[in-house]
Design an enzyme around this catalytic site. Structure first.
Site, PDB file in Angstrom:
ATOM      1  N   GLN A 199      69.355  12.325  35.068  1.00  0.00           N
ATOM      2  CA  GLN A 199      70.673  12.103  35.603  1.00  0.00           C
ATOM      3  C   GLN A 199      71.214  12.717  36.542  1.00  0.00           C
ATOM      4  O   GLN A 199      71.854  12.109  37.512  1.00  0.00           O
ATOM      5  CB  GLN A 199      71.603  12.232  34.289  1.00  0.00           C
ATOM      6  CG  GLN A 199      71.257  11.854  33.025  1.00  0.00           C
ATOM      7  CD  GLN A 199      71.005  10.329  32.738  1.00  0.00           C
ATOM      8  OE1 GLN A 199      71.199   9.521  33.505  1.00  0.00           O
ATOM      9  NE2 GLN A 199      70.987   9.909  31.274  1.00  0.00           N
TER      10      GLN A 199
ATOM     11  N   GLY B 107      71.781  -7.259  36.132  1.00  0.00           N
ATOM     12  CA  GLY B 107      72.036  -6.466  37.389  1.00  0.00           C
ATOM     13  C   GLY B 107      71.874  -7.274  38.545  1.00  0.00           C
ATOM     14  O   GLY B 107      72.018  -6.930  39.569  1.00  0.00           O
TER      15      GLY B 107
ATOM     16  N   ASP C 158      69.295   2.899  38.019  1.00  0.00           N
ATOM     17  CA  ASP C 158      68.568   3.458  37.080  1.00  0.00           C
ATOM     18  C   ASP C 158      67.651   2.262  36.267  1.00  0.00           C
ATOM     19  O   ASP C 158      68.062   1.920  35.223  1.00  0.00           O
ATOM     20  CB  ASP C 158      69.728   3.843  35.894  1.00  0.00           C
ATOM     21  CG  ASP C 158      69.174   4.825  34.988  1.00  0.00           C
ATOM     22  OD1 ASP C 158      67.946   5.044  34.970  1.00  0.00           O
ATOM     23  OD2 ASP C 158      70.182   5.595  34.057  1.00  0.00           O
TER      24      ASP C 158
ATOM     25  N   SER D 182      63.819   0.000  35.149  1.00  0.00           N
ATOM     26  CA  SER D 182      62.611   0.379  34.358  1.00  0.00           C
ATOM     27  C   SER D 182      61.350   0.465  35.311  1.00  0.00           C
ATOM     28  O   SER D 182      61.786   0.212  36.551  1.00  0.00           O
ATOM     29  CB  SER D 182      62.541  -0.908  33.551  1.00  0.00           C
ATOM     30  OG  SER D 182      62.507  -2.092  34.233  1.00  0.00           O
ATOM     31  N   ASP D 183      60.263   0.528  34.855  1.00  0.00           N
ATOM     32  CA  ASP D 183      59.036   0.517  35.653  1.00  0.00           C
ATOM     33  C   ASP D 183      58.923  -0.913  36.028  1.00  0.00           C
ATOM     34  O   ASP D 183      59.168  -2.095  35.565  1.00  0.00           O
ATOM     35  CB  ASP D 183      57.898   0.790  34.804  1.00  0.00           C
ATOM     36  CG  ASP D 183      57.899   2.399  34.381  1.00  0.00           C
ATOM     37  OD1 ASP D 183      58.295   3.209  35.150  1.00  0.00           O
ATOM     38  OD2 ASP D 183      57.493   2.716  33.098  1.00  0.00           O
TER      39      ASP D 183
END
Length: 342
Positions: free
Chosen positions: A114, A190, A208, A210-211
């Site tokens: 973070q 998003g 932020d 995901s893969d």
């Protein structure tokens, strides 16, 4: 942000962090039938049938190995419209948030992710005022953005309302960022949100994500990066997670090539250590649009000693020295990243 432990439901829009491909539904059935040492109402399909009482993450993104944590108690299980949500108390990493069988954060090491994904971009530009966070429903990035007193507006678009609610209940020290009055929460996709942002709106965008598999693939492709570049002011910056140099150099090559075509200011790769992520590390792309020059490797905007939000604890991981060091790459990675797309 589908997994390899069980064929769970996948969301069709922006997920949170790191979902995995579907795999081995029989493992889920075996885990359900095993005696894992937990109370019946606290059983979980992700508790290992090989190591009863342990959570195990097995992923095609880190083949040939697995990561396991001992479970002291399962605190929450639920299924949202997009994914399965699990929270458990571990023996060594505190409380753990798991989405679709994939560890998203632990109380012990979440700071490394973070703080770095947030302060690497925000400490590299003077006086950021408007910041957009895509994903990041746990609130950790919000917590870190709120340390910057120059910021006037913090928008976040998270698709899964359950992740937000669970984070507030079980990870209050992470979700504390939601308490900042500058934060505007949007529940939704998003990618669609970003397409509707007026040009030049934000000083910084933090993804932020995901893969780059399944529905998240588009978050690493040209159209998405083009939407980010459009939403940024001249000399604006973006920070997005960019996988592991130990496992995913082929993916990183593609990301770097795409970024160099879109972001005409600068394109950089940095990394940090996160013990509970694949290979124990994760990388970030740090890019800027054409305009005022941005030197990501030398921070110019130090974090206030006293955060505007008094309830936020002091930094645990980030400092100016580790900021500069995060751009130092092993030779094998440096050769690829410095030449790709040039």
């Amino acid at each position: 942000m589908a997994d390899e432990c069980a064929a769970f439901m996948k969301g069709t829009e922006l997920p949170v962090k790191r979902p995995r491909e579907e795999e081995a539904e029989t493992e889920m059935e075996a885990a359900n039938n095993s005696n894992n040492g937990c109370e019946k109402e606290e059983s979980s399909p992700y508790i290992s049938s090989v190591l009863p009482g342990w959570f195990s993450e097995i992923s095609p993104l880190w083949p040939g190995e697995a990561h396991s944590l001992k479970v002291e108690k399962i605190l929450f299980q639920g299924k949202s419209d997009y994914q399965n949500v699990l929270v458990f108390q571990s023996s060594t990493y505190g409380k753990v948030l798991v989405l679709d069988g994939v560890i998203q954060l632990t109380e012990r090491d979440e700071c490394a992710y973070q703080e770095m994904i947030t302060h690497l971009p925000l400490c590299s530009i003077p006086n950021p005022k408007k910041v957009l966070v895509i994903g990041g429903g746990d609130g950790g990035v919000l917590r870190e953005v709120s340390r910057h007193s120059s910021v006037e507006q913090i928008d976040i678009c998270e698709i899964d309302k359950m992740v937000v609610e669970v984070a507030k209940q079980f990870f209050p020290d992470v979700a504390v960022g939601y308490e900042d009055p500058r934060v505007n929460l949007h529940i939704g996709d998003g990618v669609a949100f970003l397409k509707n942002v007026p040009a030049g709106t934000y000083d910084a965008v933090i993804v932020d994500s995901s893969d780059p598999i399944g529905p998240a693939q588009e978050l690493f492709e040209k159209p998405f990066f083009e939407s980010i570049a459009k939403a940024l002011r001249p000399g604006g910056v973006v920070s997005t997670q960019a996988e592991s140099i130990w496992l995913h150099m082929h993916i990183i090559e593609e990301i770097v090539a795409n970024c160099r075509q879109i972001f005409k200011g600068s394109v950089n790769y940095a990394w940090t250590t996160v013990p509970t992520y694949p290979s124990g590390m994760i990388g970030f792309m740090l890019c800027s649009t054409e305009g005022p020059a941005v030197d990501f490797k030398n921070p110019i905007n130090p974090i206030d000693d006293e955060s505007p939000a008094k309830s936020i604890e002091p930094l645990k991981f980030y400092n100016s020295e580790i900021h500069q060091a995060s751009f130092c790459l092993p030779s094998f990675a440096k050769r690829v990243i410095e030449t790709k797309g040039k």
